[in-house]
Write an enzyme that holds these catalytic residues in place. Sequence first.
Site, PDB file in Angstrom:
ATOM      1  N   GLU A 140     -18.181  12.979  22.065  1.00 57.55           N
ATOM      2  CA  GLU A 140     -16.791  13.584  21.430  1.00 57.55           C
ATOM      3  C   GLU A 140     -16.249  13.376  20.106  1.00 57.55           C
ATOM      4  O   GLU A 140     -15.144  13.759  19.959  1.00 57.55           O
ATOM      5  CB  GLU A 140     -15.818  13.080  22.559  1.00 57.55           C
ATOM      6  CG  GLU A 140     -16.295  14.067  24.006  1.00 57.55           C
ATOM      7  CD  GLU A 140     -15.303  14.050  25.218  1.00 57.55           C
ATOM      8  OE1 GLU A 140     -14.060  13.313  24.757  1.00 57.55           O
ATOM      9  OE2 GLU A 140     -15.292  14.667  26.100  1.00 57.55           O
TER      10      GLU A 140
ATOM     11  N   GLU B 289       0.994  -1.231   0.084  1.00 52.45           N
ATOM     12  CA  GLU B 289      -0.022  -0.169  -0.109  1.00 52.45           C
ATOM     13  C   GLU B 289       0.862   1.238  -0.004  1.00 52.45           C
ATOM     14  O   GLU B 289       0.345   2.422   0.284  1.00 52.45           O
ATOM     15  CB  GLU B 289      -0.854  -0.104   1.360  1.00 52.45           C
ATOM     16  CG  GLU B 289      -1.973  -1.066   1.305  1.00 52.45           C
ATOM     17  CD  GLU B 289      -3.055  -1.447   0.267  1.00 52.45           C
ATOM     18  OE1 GLU B 289      -2.903  -0.471  -0.558  1.00 52.45           O
ATOM     19  OE2 GLU B 289      -3.631  -2.511   0.260  1.00 52.45           O
TER      20      GLU B 289
ATOM     21  N   HIS C 163      -7.413  -2.632   9.881  1.00 55.77           N
ATOM     22  CA  HIS C 163      -8.716  -3.200   9.479  1.00 55.77           C
ATOM     23  C   HIS C 163      -9.564  -3.140  10.876  1.00 55.77           C
ATOM     24  O   HIS C 163      -9.669  -4.507  11.292  1.00 55.77           O
ATOM     25  CB  HIS C 163      -8.533  -4.719   8.967  1.00 55.77           C
ATOM     26  CG  HIS C 163      -7.567  -4.756   7.780  1.00 55.77           C
ATOM     27  ND1 HIS C 163      -7.072  -5.855   7.368  1.00 55.77           N
ATOM     28  CD2 HIS C 163      -7.412  -3.866   6.774  1.00 55.77           C
ATOM     29  CE1 HIS C 163      -6.307  -5.714   6.094  1.00 55.77           C
ATOM     30  NE2 HIS C 163      -6.593  -4.448   5.761  1.00 55.77           N
TER      31      HIS C 163
ATOM     32  N   HIS D  74      -2.877   2.471   8.123  1.00 55.90           N
ATOM     33  CA  HIS D  74      -3.884   1.760   7.621  1.00 55.90           C
ATOM     34  C   HIS D  74      -4.066   0.446   8.447  1.00 55.90           C
ATOM     35  O   HIS D  74      -3.256  -0.174   8.788  1.00 55.90           O
ATOM     36  CB  HIS D  74      -3.575   1.245   6.216  1.00 55.90           C
ATOM     37  CG  HIS D  74      -4.516   0.294   5.522  1.00 55.90           C
ATOM     38  ND1 HIS D  74      -5.886   0.362   5.383  1.00 55.90           N
ATOM     39  CD2 HIS D  74      -4.154  -0.994   5.138  1.00 55.90           C
ATOM     40  CE1 HIS D  74      -6.388  -0.733   5.057  1.00 55.90           C
ATOM     41  NE2 HIS D  74      -5.504  -1.632   4.828  1.00 55.90           N
TER      42      HIS D  74
ATOM     43  N   HIS E  92     -13.168  -2.749   3.613  1.00 58.56           N
ATOM     44  CA  HIS E  92     -11.562  -3.271   3.751  1.00 58.56           C
ATOM     45  C   HIS E  92     -10.849  -2.776   4.990  1.00 58.56           C
ATOM     46  O   HIS E  92     -10.368  -3.557   5.642  1.00 58.56           O
ATOM     47  CB  HIS E  92     -10.956  -2.630   2.401  1.00 58.56           C
ATOM     48  CG  HIS E  92      -9.465  -3.011   2.318  1.00 58.56           C
ATOM     49  ND1 HIS E  92      -8.848  -3.506   1.397  1.00 58.56           N
ATOM     50  CD2 HIS E  92      -8.513  -3.053   3.613  1.00 58.56           C
ATOM     51  CE1 HIS E  92      -7.425  -3.720   1.761  1.00 58.56           C
ATOM     52  NE2 HIS E  92      -7.245  -3.345   3.069  1.00 58.56           N
TER      53      HIS E  92
END
Length: 271
Positions: free
Chosen positions: A169, A116, A141, A139, A210
């Site tokens: 919040e 990525e 999951h 990144h 994803h």
Amino acid sequence: MKNILTAPFVEEMRKTTANMYRLGWDERNGGNISYMLEESEVAEYLDLNNVIRTIPTGFDASELIGKIFIVTGTGKYFKNIDADPETNLGIIRIAKDGTTAELLWGYKDGGKFTSELPAHLMSHMVRLKKNPENRIIMHTHPTYTLAMNFVHELEERSFTRSLWKTCTECIVVFPDGVGVLPWMVCGTNEIGIATAKKMEEYRLVIWGMHGIYGAGKDMDETFGLIETVEKAAQLYMIASTMPRVNTIEDHELKAVAESFGLKYRADFLDL
Ligand code: 13P
Ligand code: ZN
């Protein structure tokens, strides 16, 4: 030269990835982090003239020429980073051609940076223009955020509203809301370009069905953004199957945002 394994930035990568693994967000090789480093801090630990090997990136990152990043390796498990950072992490510098990464340390088994990297570096380029202090792209999951992707429409305004309305919040933590991309093939320049485009507006971008991307000036800020979305998504998933009795009203969200003096996406509220 100091031992790189004692460097604060290596320590931060080890601790953060171990924490994310234990939260259940990063199964197998799921997730990746890139962290932009100062040349002077890296020079305390590495000879910057010693390039171990060069690795083509497959895209142009000319704006980042000379910039150094510590990046998780592709196919590597967050679970294993703490015990063996030199195999699972790498330190790369963007070479003068803008399309090659110079490996300065790590990926010891012949590996390379995350698949990525396009989304990471393209997002760094965009976020640095918004905030020169930005250092991290993350990144992952996260479980409930992903679960919510399957039961909630994948649209920015409504997704952001649902999160904001779950935790008082949330609007304070991410007043700019959450960008949303549809399902796309991961690990491509195309998803990198689409992510970076969203990063012009948002520090958080959902990759439909994803995962999520976050951007911030340090590990705490970036992790905190994603952690807050995940907490809200958890509450949403627990509460959404039961009859709703109470809700945080739009005028209440406005009142919170205004009391904190925030620039927020007022167009995401029905006022
Ligand atoms: P990498 O192992 O290449 O970092 O990929 C993991 C991932 O989460 C892909 O989106
Ligand atoms: Zn992923």
